[in-house]
Design a protein around this motif. Sequence first.
Motif, PDB file in Angstrom:
ATOM      1  N   PRO A 123       0.800  -1.234   0.000  1.00 47.93           N
ATOM      2  CA  PRO A 123       0.000   0.000   0.000  1.00 47.93           C
ATOM      3  C   PRO A 123       0.830   1.281   0.000  1.00 47.93           C
ATOM      4  CG  PRO A 123      -0.947  -1.595   1.515  1.00 47.93           C
ATOM      5  CD  PRO A 123       0.362  -2.176   1.055  1.00 47.93           C
ATOM      6  N   VAL A 124       1.949   1.277   0.704  1.00 48.03           N
ATOM      7  CA  VAL A 124       2.789   2.487   0.738  1.00 48.03           C
ATOM      8  C   VAL A 124       3.361   2.770  -0.649  1.00 48.03           C
ATOM      9  CG1 VAL A 124       4.879   3.530   1.696  1.00 48.03           C
ATOM     10  CG2 VAL A 124       3.346   2.202   3.179  1.00 48.03           C
ATOM     11  N   LEU A 125       3.888   1.726  -1.285  1.00 41.72           N
ATOM     12  CA  LEU A 125       4.457   1.877  -2.619  1.00 41.72           C
ATOM     13  C   LEU A 125       3.380   2.283  -3.621  1.00 41.72           C
ATOM     14  CD1 LEU A 125       7.125   1.466  -4.225  1.00 41.72           C
ATOM     15  CD2 LEU A 125       6.377  -0.880  -4.655  1.00 41.72           C
ATOM     16  N   PHE A 126       2.212   1.662  -3.527  1.00 45.80           N
ATOM     17  CA  PHE A 126       1.125   1.980  -4.447  1.00 45.80           C
ATOM     18  C   PHE A 126       0.653   3.420  -4.267  1.00 45.80           C
ATOM     19  CE2 PHE A 126      -3.229   2.433  -5.752  1.00 45.80           C
ATOM     20  CZ  PHE A 126      -3.241   1.817  -6.997  1.00 45.80           C
ATOM     21  N   ASP A 127       0.471   3.838  -3.019  1.00 48.32           N
ATOM     22  CA  ASP A 127      -0.053   5.185  -2.775  1.00 48.32           C
ATOM     23  C   ASP A 127       0.869   6.250  -3.319  1.00 48.32           C
ATOM     24  OD1 ASP A 127      -2.179   3.995  -1.593  1.00 48.32           O
ATOM     25  OD2 ASP A 127      -1.884   4.833   0.414  1.00 48.32           O
ATOM     26  N   ARG A 128       2.183   6.046  -3.152  1.00 45.91           N
ATOM     27  CA  ARG A 128       3.139   7.021  -3.691  1.00 45.91           C
ATOM     28  C   ARG A 128       3.050   7.070  -5.219  1.00 45.91           C
ATOM     29  NH1 ARG A 128       4.643  10.910  -0.382  1.00 45.91           N
ATOM     30  NH2 ARG A 128       4.694  10.052   1.715  1.00 45.91           N
ATOM     31  N   ALA A 129       2.986   5.885  -5.828  1.00 44.21           N
ATOM     32  CA  ALA A 129       2.908   5.827  -7.289  1.00 44.21           C
ATOM     33  C   ALA A 129       1.623   6.463  -7.781  1.00 44.21           C
ATOM     34  CB  ALA A 129       3.000   4.372  -7.748  1.00 44.21           C
ATOM     35  N   ALA A 130       0.497   6.173  -7.113  1.00 44.00           N
ATOM     36  CA  ALA A 130      -0.798   6.696  -7.544  1.00 44.00           C
ATOM     37  C   ALA A 130      -0.898   8.200  -7.314  1.00 44.00           C
ATOM     38  CB  ALA A 130      -1.918   5.976  -6.795  1.00 44.00           C
ATOM     39  N   LEU A 131      -0.278   8.682  -6.249  1.00 37.98           N
ATOM     40  CA  LEU A 131      -0.346  10.111  -5.953  1.00 37.98           C
ATOM     41  C   LEU A 131       0.413  10.922  -6.994  1.00 37.98           C
ATOM     42  CD1 LEU A 131      -1.666  11.792  -3.685  1.00 37.98           C
ATOM     43  CD2 LEU A 131       0.564  11.883  -2.574  1.00 37.98           C
ATOM     44  N   ARG A 132       1.587  10.440  -7.372  1.00 37.52           N
ATOM     45  CA  ARG A 132       2.413  11.178  -8.327  1.00 37.52           C
ATOM     46  C   ARG A 132       2.034  10.874  -9.782  1.00 37.52           C
ATOM     47  NH1 ARG A 132       7.180  13.400  -6.337  1.00 37.52           N
ATOM     48  NH2 ARG A 132       7.641  12.947  -4.155  1.00 37.52           N
ATOM     49  N   GLY A 133       1.559   9.660 -10.027  1.00 39.26           N
ATOM     50  CA  GLY A 133       1.295   9.265 -11.409  1.00 39.26           C
ATOM     51  C   GLY A 133      -0.104   8.708 -11.606  1.00 39.26           C
ATOM     52  N   ARG A 134      -1.103   9.370 -11.033  1.00 42.12           N
ATOM     53  CA  ARG A 134      -2.486   8.875 -11.078  1.00 42.12           C
ATOM     54  C   ARG A 134      -2.950   8.643 -12.519  1.00 42.12           C
ATOM     55  NH1 ARG A 134      -6.988   8.990  -7.769  1.00 42.12           N
ATOM     56  NH2 ARG A 134      -8.998   9.121  -8.845  1.00 42.12           N
ATOM     57  N   LYS A 135      -2.763   9.639 -13.373  1.00 43.13           N
ATOM     58  CA  LYS A 135      -3.227   9.529 -14.760  1.00 43.13           C
ATOM     59  C   LYS A 135      -2.515   8.392 -15.481  1.00 43.13           C
ATOM     60  CE  LYS A 135      -3.763  12.284 -18.976  1.00 43.13           C
ATOM     61  NZ  LYS A 135      -3.505  13.627 -19.609  1.00 43.13           N
ATOM     62  N   ALA A 136      -1.202   8.263 -15.269  1.00 44.84           N
ATOM     63  CA  ALA A 136      -0.427   7.199 -15.927  1.00 44.84           C
ATOM     64  C   ALA A 136      -0.861   5.824 -15.438  1.00 44.84           C
ATOM     65  CB  ALA A 136       1.066   7.407 -15.684  1.00 44.84           C
ATOM     66  N   MET A 137      -1.105   5.690 -14.132  1.00 44.08           N
ATOM     67  CA  MET A 137      -1.533   4.401 -13.586  1.00 44.08           C
ATOM     68  C   MET A 137      -2.882   3.989 -14.175  1.00 44.08           C
ATOM     69  SD  MET A 137       0.684   3.234 -11.122  1.00 44.08           S
ATOM     70  CE  MET A 137      -0.107   2.499  -9.696  1.00 44.08           C
ATOM     71  N   LYS A 138      -3.818   4.920 -14.228  1.00 40.27           N
ATOM     72  CA  LYS A 138      -5.129   4.621 -14.808  1.00 40.27           C
ATOM     73  C   LYS A 138      -4.983   4.213 -16.276  1.00 40.27           C
ATOM     74  CE  LYS A 138      -8.710   7.156 -13.821  1.00 40.27           C
ATOM     75  NZ  LYS A 138      -9.614   8.318 -13.625  1.00 40.27           N
ATOM     76  N   HIS A 139      -4.096   4.898 -16.972  1.00 40.81           N
ATOM     77  CA  HIS A 139      -3.862   4.600 -18.391  1.00 40.81           C
ATOM     78  C   HIS A 139      -3.319   3.175 -18.564  1.00 40.81           C
ATOM     79  CE1 HIS A 139      -2.820   5.173 -22.570  1.00 40.81           C
ATOM     80  NE2 HIS A 139      -1.536   4.945 -22.321  1.00 40.81           N
ATOM     81  N   LEU A 140      -2.434   2.753 -17.686  1.00 36.09           N
ATOM     82  CA  LEU A 140      -1.852   1.417 -17.791  1.00 36.09           C
ATOM     83  C   LEU A 140      -2.908   0.338 -17.547  1.00 36.09           C
ATOM     84  CD1 LEU A 140       1.545   2.019 -15.952  1.00 36.09           C
ATOM     85  CD2 LEU A 140       1.220   1.584 -18.391  1.00 36.09           C
ATOM     86  N   TYR A 141      -3.686   0.503 -16.495  1.00 39.25           N
ATOM     87  CA  TYR A 141      -4.737  -0.478 -16.217  1.00 39.25           C
ATOM     88  C   TYR A 141      -5.735  -0.554 -17.376  1.00 39.25           C
ATOM     89  CZ  TYR A 141      -3.587  -1.159 -11.241  1.00 39.25           C
ATOM     90  OH  TYR A 141      -2.981  -1.497 -10.052  1.00 39.25           O
ATOM     91  N   ALA A 142      -6.194   0.615 -17.827  1.00 39.34           N
ATOM     92  CA  ALA A 142      -7.259   0.650 -18.824  1.00 39.34           C
ATOM     93  C   ALA A 142      -6.786   0.208 -20.204  1.00 39.34           C
ATOM     94  CB  ALA A 142      -7.854   2.056 -18.893  1.00 39.34           C
ATOM     95  N   SER A 143      -5.632   0.724 -20.639  1.00 39.81           N
ATOM     96  CA  SER A 143      -5.182   0.444 -22.002  1.00 39.81           C
ATOM     97  C   SER A 143      -4.747  -0.999 -22.194  1.00 39.81           C
ATOM     98  CB  SER A 143      -4.049   1.402 -22.395  1.00 39.81           C
ATOM     99  OG  SER A 143      -2.909   1.189 -21.596  1.00 39.81           O
ATOM    100  N   LEU A 144      -4.279  -1.650 -21.113  1.00 40.93           N
ATOM    101  CA  LEU A 144      -3.830  -3.037 -21.212  1.00 40.93           C
ATOM    102  C   LEU A 144      -4.850  -4.015 -20.627  1.00 40.93           C
ATOM    103  CD1 LEU A 144      -0.034  -2.653 -20.339  1.00 40.93           C
ATOM    104  CD2 LEU A 144      -1.127  -2.687 -22.564  1.00 40.93           C
ATOM    105  N   HIS A 145      -6.011  -3.478 -20.237  1.00 37.73           N
ATOM    106  CA  HIS A 145      -7.098  -4.320 -19.714  1.00 37.73           C
ATOM    107  C   HIS A 145      -6.622  -5.186 -18.543  1.00 37.73           C
ATOM    108  CE1 HIS A 145      -9.330  -3.053 -23.243  1.00 37.73           C
ATOM    109  NE2 HIS A 145      -8.350  -3.491 -24.013  1.00 37.73           N
ATOM    110  N   ILE A 146      -5.902  -4.527 -17.633  1.00 39.08           N
ATOM    111  CA  ILE A 146      -5.440  -5.203 -16.413  1.00 39.08           C
ATOM    112  C   ILE A 146      -6.399  -4.834 -15.283  1.00 39.08           C
ATOM    113  CG2 ILE A 146      -3.572  -5.382 -14.722  1.00 39.08           C
ATOM    114  CD1 ILE A 146      -1.641  -4.668 -17.029  1.00 39.08           C
ATOM    115  N   LYS A 147      -6.968  -5.830 -14.642  1.00 37.95           N
ATOM    116  CA  LYS A 147      -7.956  -5.573 -13.597  1.00 37.95           C
ATOM    117  C   LYS A 147      -7.263  -5.162 -12.300  1.00 37.95           C
ATOM    118  CE  LYS A 147     -11.885  -7.621 -11.164  1.00 37.95           C
ATOM    119  NZ  LYS A 147     -12.707  -8.841 -10.984  1.00 37.95           N
ATOM    120  N   PRO A 148      -7.589  -3.989 -11.759  1.00 38.51           N
ATOM    121  CA  PRO A 148      -6.982  -3.576 -10.489  1.00 38.51           C
ATOM    122  C   PRO A 148      -7.618  -4.320  -9.328  1.00 38.51           C
ATOM    123  CG  PRO A 148      -8.601  -1.943 -11.187  1.00 38.51           C
ATOM    124  CD  PRO A 148      -8.521  -2.967 -12.291  1.00 38.51           C
ATOM    125  N   ASP A 149      -6.873  -4.436  -8.222  1.00 35.15           N
ATOM    126  CA  ASP A 149      -7.484  -5.030  -7.036  1.00 35.15           C
ATOM    127  C   ASP A 149      -8.462  -4.019  -6.432  1.00 35.15           C
ATOM    128  OD1 ASP A 149      -6.015  -3.189  -5.559  1.00 35.15           O
ATOM    129  OD2 ASP A 149      -4.703  -4.671  -4.620  1.00 35.15           O
TER     130      ASP A 149
END
Length: 489
Positions: A123-149
């Motif tokens: 969670p700590v690693l994820f929160d830092r990544a999501a806080l700084r790169g929210r748009k990029a993270m969403k793009h990765l999940y959506a564009s590659l059809h990877i289901k988030p937990d």
Amino acid sequence: MNNTERDLRLEMLNSLLTTPHRKLEQVAEIHQLIVELDPIFYGHLAVWYQRNGEVRDHKEVFVAHLLTSDLTEHRDAGFVMLQEFPPYQVARVVDFMKQHRNKLPRSARTAVQRYLKVRESNPVLFDRAALRGRKAMKHLYASLHIKPDERANAILFRDQPPVGSLAEVLKQLAKAESTAEQARLIVEFKLPYAIAIGAIKQLTPTILVALINSMTPQEVINNLKSLKARGAMDHPEVKALIDGKLDEASKSARVAAFKAQVAADVADLDDDTLARLEKVTNEQVKRRGVIARPTALLVDKSGSMENAIELGKRLAALISGITLADLFVYAFDNIPYPVTAQGKELTDWERAFQHIKADGGTSIGAPLEAMRKKRQVVDQIIVVTDEGENAAPYFGEVYKTYCRELAVMPNVVIVRVGGYCNWLESQLKGQQAPVETFTFAGDYYSLPNLVPLLTRPSRLDLLMEILDTPLPVRTDKWEAGTITSLWGG
């Protein structure tokens, strides 16, 4: 010239002197050629550059080509190297593969999936990544059809972050009424400046202190213009904190060499801050190696060579700061002008060059002839020029005499500027002299990429160092919150 006759290794090293500024297609062609014609060298160069390079754009293109390579060793190396990127770079690698490589292999998708799942598991690693790169993270999940937990989905897509997550803390920050509470949240959770600043309605000195305390030295450098615009430089306590971060940046291994110089160029800063930024640049360049060979820097000041003069100042400051041997600097048109600085900083070289104006014809051999007469012996000669030599003494002729009389054969590095030709290079190659060419496209941020060439005894030594750099080996063993890789042979 067909591809088999081109020195692709040199072209590849030359391309690293350019900064595409997110226009990755500008460097895609040479990457494509060399990965096809010399894949062994390309793989090692990609790993070497990941460790030693400055330009993020090149690192992204390297990893994209490794991930789409036909070689298993390349794909495995790219798999491991991708894990080290922040989210926005991973997203750019994925987009580059789709748009310029026209493919996204299963192993590349698996690499991104591993990247996301490792972060979800911590969670700590994820929160830092999501806080700084929210748009990029969403793009990765959506564009590659990877289901988030479930937790990732709540933070990124439902905008319902769980209690204790950084995204929820950011909402608290936006709602906080008191300056003290805002400062507490920033300090306790180390909220990034670029994110926190958007959630704060009124920026006070107390908030600025909290923000700067939470920033890394590199973040302070990156945001100097913004900090100045928000009045940070007007408060002695806040300014002292910024000064302390800049002093840390001189010693940090995680600061880009010329980022400080870029910050100095774009922000209207006081002389003290500019001096600290210059020290950061100089100290970071020194970390890249030292020059042990006597060196000459010859700077073309003939008509229309204003850009060569400006580049000459920068190179003189860069070289003098890392050399342990003699450095001879000349400007030239038809005659040579010795240039001597009272120190090693850029400001010292700007003063030394202040009366050098672009004018006159071009005799590149003139300064070398002066060196021959003065018995100034060097092992390498750097020439900043467009190669348009039109007056005697000609460099090629003087070079032969210089080598014969002083019993040396200096390596010649031509740094091309402006609308260059290949006159000087062809003259030297015709007499089998060791010569390399680099094209400077006007981006001073890329200059530290010259340092590896200048600090090695020869280009062969640099190439051998690159080839001796082992490719990382992919392993599927990983634990929650960690990325396991073997950087071994």
